[in-house]
Design a protein around this motif. Structure first.
Motif, PDB file in Angstrom:
ATOM      1  N   VAL A  42       0.835  -1.200   0.000  1.00 32.10           N
ATOM      2  CA  VAL A  42       0.000   0.000   0.000  1.00 32.10           C
ATOM      3  C   VAL A  42       0.869   1.250   0.000  1.00 32.10           C
ATOM      4  CG1 VAL A  42      -1.694   1.317   1.335  1.00 32.10           C
ATOM      5  CG2 VAL A  42      -1.945  -1.150   1.095  1.00 32.10           C
ATOM      6  N   LEU A  43       1.957   1.214   0.781  1.00 36.26           N
ATOM      7  CA  LEU A  43       2.886   2.340   0.781  1.00 36.26           C
ATOM      8  C   LEU A  43       3.545   2.501  -0.584  1.00 36.26           C
ATOM      9  CD1 LEU A  43       4.511   1.721   4.277  1.00 36.26           C
ATOM     10  CD2 LEU A  43       2.975   3.587   3.665  1.00 36.26           C
ATOM     11  N   SER A  44       3.823   1.380  -1.250  1.00 36.11           N
ATOM     12  CA  SER A  44       4.359   1.452  -2.615  1.00 36.11           C
ATOM     13  C   SER A  44       3.342   2.094  -3.546  1.00 36.11           C
ATOM     14  CB  SER A  44       4.714   0.047  -3.128  1.00 36.11           C
ATOM     15  OG  SER A  44       5.743  -0.525  -2.362  1.00 36.11           O
ATOM     16  N   GLY A  45       2.051   1.727  -3.366  1.00 34.64           N
ATOM     17  CA  GLY A  45       0.994   2.324  -4.174  1.00 34.64           C
ATOM     18  C   GLY A  45       0.883   3.820  -3.968  1.00 34.64           C
ATOM     19  N   VAL A  46       1.066   4.269  -2.721  1.00 34.39           N
ATOM     20  CA  VAL A  46       1.070   5.701  -2.427  1.00 34.39           C
ATOM     21  C   VAL A  46       2.193   6.389  -3.197  1.00 34.39           C
ATOM     22  CG1 VAL A  46       1.508   7.416  -0.607  1.00 34.39           C
ATOM     23  CG2 VAL A  46      -0.014   5.471  -0.163  1.00 34.39           C
ATOM     24  N   ALA A  47       3.369   5.763  -3.180  1.00 32.21           N
ATOM     25  CA  ALA A  47       4.514   6.337  -3.898  1.00 32.21           C
ATOM     26  C   ALA A  47       4.263   6.394  -5.401  1.00 32.21           C
ATOM     27  CB  ALA A  47       5.776   5.513  -3.613  1.00 32.21           C
ATOM     28  N   VAL A  48       3.638   5.343  -5.945  1.00 29.48           N
ATOM     29  CA  VAL A  48       3.322   5.319  -7.371  1.00 29.48           C
ATOM     30  C   VAL A  48       2.338   6.428  -7.714  1.00 29.48           C
ATOM     31  CG1 VAL A  48       2.173   3.992  -9.193  1.00 29.48           C
ATOM     32  CG2 VAL A  48       3.842   2.874  -7.699  1.00 29.48           C
ATOM     33  N   ILE A  87      15.226   3.121  -5.207  1.00 24.19           N
ATOM     34  CA  ILE A  87      16.510   3.269  -4.519  1.00 24.19           C
ATOM     35  C   ILE A  87      16.446   2.626  -3.137  1.00 24.19           C
ATOM     36  CG2 ILE A  87      18.108   4.945  -3.492  1.00 24.19           C
ATOM     37  CD1 ILE A  87      17.376   6.830  -5.833  1.00 24.19           C
ATOM     38  N   VAL A  88      15.340   2.862  -2.425  1.00 16.71           N
ATOM     39  CA  VAL A  88      15.153   2.236  -1.107  1.00 16.71           C
ATOM     40  C   VAL A  88      15.193   0.717  -1.234  1.00 16.71           C
ATOM     41  CG1 VAL A  88      13.498   1.854   0.771  1.00 16.71           C
ATOM     42  CG2 VAL A  88      13.866   4.164  -0.121  1.00 16.71           C
ATOM     43  N   LEU A 107       9.551   3.231   4.104  1.00 15.35           N
ATOM     44  CA  LEU A 107       8.448   3.803   3.332  1.00 15.35           C
ATOM     45  C   LEU A 107       7.453   4.550   4.219  1.00 15.35           C
ATOM     46  CD1 LEU A 107       7.670   1.097   0.627  1.00 15.35           C
ATOM     47  CD2 LEU A 107       8.858   3.256   0.370  1.00 15.35           C
ATOM     48  N   ILE A 108       7.248   4.067   5.458  1.00 20.32           N
ATOM     49  CA  ILE A 108       6.391   4.796   6.398  1.00 20.32           C
ATOM     50  C   ILE A 108       6.992   6.171   6.679  1.00 20.32           C
ATOM     51  CG2 ILE A 108       5.607   4.887   8.805  1.00 20.32           C
ATOM     52  CD1 ILE A 108       5.223   1.857   8.683  1.00 20.32           C
ATOM     53  N   TYR A 109       8.288   6.188   6.909  1.00 16.67           N
ATOM     54  CA  TYR A 109       8.960   7.478   7.156  1.00 16.67           C
ATOM     55  C   TYR A 109       8.865   8.378   5.934  1.00 16.67           C
ATOM     56  CZ  TYR A 109      12.587  10.939   7.957  1.00 16.67           C
ATOM     57  OH  TYR A 109      13.277  12.127   8.079  1.00 16.67           O
ATOM     58  N   MET A 110       9.019   7.792   4.743  1.00 16.37           N
ATOM     59  CA  MET A 110       8.951   8.588   3.517  1.00 16.37           C
ATOM     60  C   MET A 110       7.571   9.214   3.342  1.00 16.37           C
ATOM     61  SD  MET A 110       9.828   7.436  -0.400  1.00 16.37           S
ATOM     62  CE  MET A 110       8.222   6.701  -0.710  1.00 16.37           C
TER      63      MET A 110
END
Length: 440
Positions: free
Chosen positions: A349-355, A365-366, A408-411
């Motif tokens: 889900v965090l990856s989806g937010v980034a996308v 990079i992470v 990713l939570i921090y990002m």
């Protein structure tokens, strides 16, 4: 024009503030499930550059640009996949170079050749799914996937059992049913059901390709690193003592993980759509609220599967095998499996937010840095302990996912979402192509 848009956004934010929190959560959850549920039925992976651009274009009201982005994604994906064909063609030789058993290498190479007509469907099926999903045309994807499944089962039975084609028959059935989905998607978008977003083929698709390629490469690296790690785990299991048991046990755990992951992939898609739509509209506040609701929903799902894996432990293996040794191994790995499914409800889900925000490069990079660390731990653990302490090998993978999730939570927490609104606007303006044909 801009004043009018800003006024609408201000009125919308005021209405949101006036509404009660429970009502806002219910409304956002409804929007999320509207995207996620069809995605659970249909999603396998993602072409996330298309998802970012189409989602933000839809939110900004630039509907005609979505068709151009779709065509650009086809061009980029076709060229990329064609460049990767040698990996499929020479898979047997590659497996042998990696030291795999000759029988495994030959079987893998044979299946790899059958995969070639199958993987080309992804160039169109996944990108069109992102194109439709960004417009909230979700149910057509779900219905087409249901029809695909309905065709796939009898076709597989016919080719594998009735005609005795074996693995080749299974791959033929997979390719045929997958291309049925693509044809159905073509009929839908070419048949006039997307009048605002599909204006026909255009040479504009060949313009401004470099920014799209850059975003696509970041997307590809991000997704591949997420998927390859599990594949490496199974590959390393092949080097262990009693490799057959090790591969079987790891494969069962990964299959169980994949069942939950299919559900969460729907929420990954929902995160992409909701965040990109809100950023495209210019509302950072709505994007942040959506992220909170998404994470809350996915955590609840993760805890549910976490408890199931702890309760059933050994019984999970008997869904796949009757081998006592494999069942014992799966039971030993059940605690780590439980934590894995919990983490897999958050990380995608965090990856989806980034996308949705177009931050694939940062996530890549992470993933690259943290995967390298956890991969070294994994290799060292597996090679040192062997099958007798195989759970230590999985510790490396769990440690890597924990670290990536925290990163990713921090990002997401530290991101300036107002700045992301500005970047989305700049991205859309840079790619914008005017059109004289405007049915809107």
């Amino acid at each position: 024009m801009e004043d009018g848009i800003q006024a609408k956004l201000l009125r919308r934010e005021e209405e949101e503030e006036e509404g009660d929190l429970k009502g806002r959560i219910w409304d956002e959850s409804r929007k999320i499930w509207r995207v996620a549920l069809p995605g659970v039925i249909s999603r396998l992976g993602t072409s996330s550059a298309t998802e970012t651009l189409c989602g933000q274009a839809f939110g900004a009201g630039q509907h005609h640009m979505m068709g151009i982005y779709l065509q650009r994604s086809w061009i980029v994906d076709l060229i990329t996949l064609t460049g990767l064909l040698p990996i499929f063609i020479f898979a047997t030789q590659i497996f042998k170079l990696l030291g795999e058993d000759a029988a495994v290498a030959n079987s893998g190479g044979s299946i790899s050749l059958w995969f070639i007509p199958f993987v080309y469907n992804f160039v169109f099926s996944l990108t069109i799914q992102m194109f439709l999903q960004a417009q909230l045309k979700n149910m057509v994807i779900a219905w087409l996937s249901i029809f695909q499944f309905a065709i796939h089962i009898p076709l597989s039975l016919l080719l594998v059992y009735k005609l005795n084609f074996g693995v080749a028959g299974a791959m033929i059935a997979l390719s045929m049913s997958s291309w049925f989905l693509v044809i159905g998607e073509f009929v839908y978008i070419f048949g006039g059901w997307c009048p605002y977003s599909w204006r026909g083929f255009t040479v504009a698709a060949f313009k401004d390709m470099f920014p799209v390629v850059k975003l696509s490469i970041s997307s590809g690296v991000m997704v591949c690193l997420e998927l390859w790690y599990n594949a490496v785990l199974v590959l390393l299991a092949g080097y262990m003592a009693d490799a057959e048991v090790a591969i079987s046990a790891f494969s069962i755990c990964l299959n169980i993980n994949a069942w939950e992951f299919m559900i969460i992939l729907g929420f990954l898609g929902a995160a992409c759509v909701r965040v990109s739509n809100e950023l495209g509209r210019g509302s950072a506040k709505a994007a942040k609220f959506s992220i909170k609701v998404l994470l809350g929903t996915s955590i609840v799902i993760g805890v549910f599967f976490f408890v199931l894996c702890l309760i059933f432990r050994r019984k999970l293996a008997y869904l796949f095998t009757n081998d006592e040794r494999v069942a014992d191994t799966v039971s030993d790995l059940s605690l780590l499996l439980s934590f894995s499914v919990l983490l897999n409800s958050i990380y995608p889900v965090l990856s989806g937010v980034a996308v949705g925000a177009g931050m694939q490069g940062t996530v890549a990079i992470v993933n690259l840095c943290l995967d390298e660390i956890s991969f070294q731990v994994l290799v060292a653990s597996v090679m040192k302990t062997g099958l007798s302490n195989r759970e230590y090998g999985s510790d490396g993978m769990i440690g890597g996912v924990v670290t990536q999730t925290v990163a990713l939570i921090y990002m997401a927490w530290s991101t300036d979402w107002d700045d992301q609104v500005k970047k989305a606007s700049e991205r859309l303006n840079r790619f914008y192509v005017k059109t004289s044909e405007n049915p809107e």
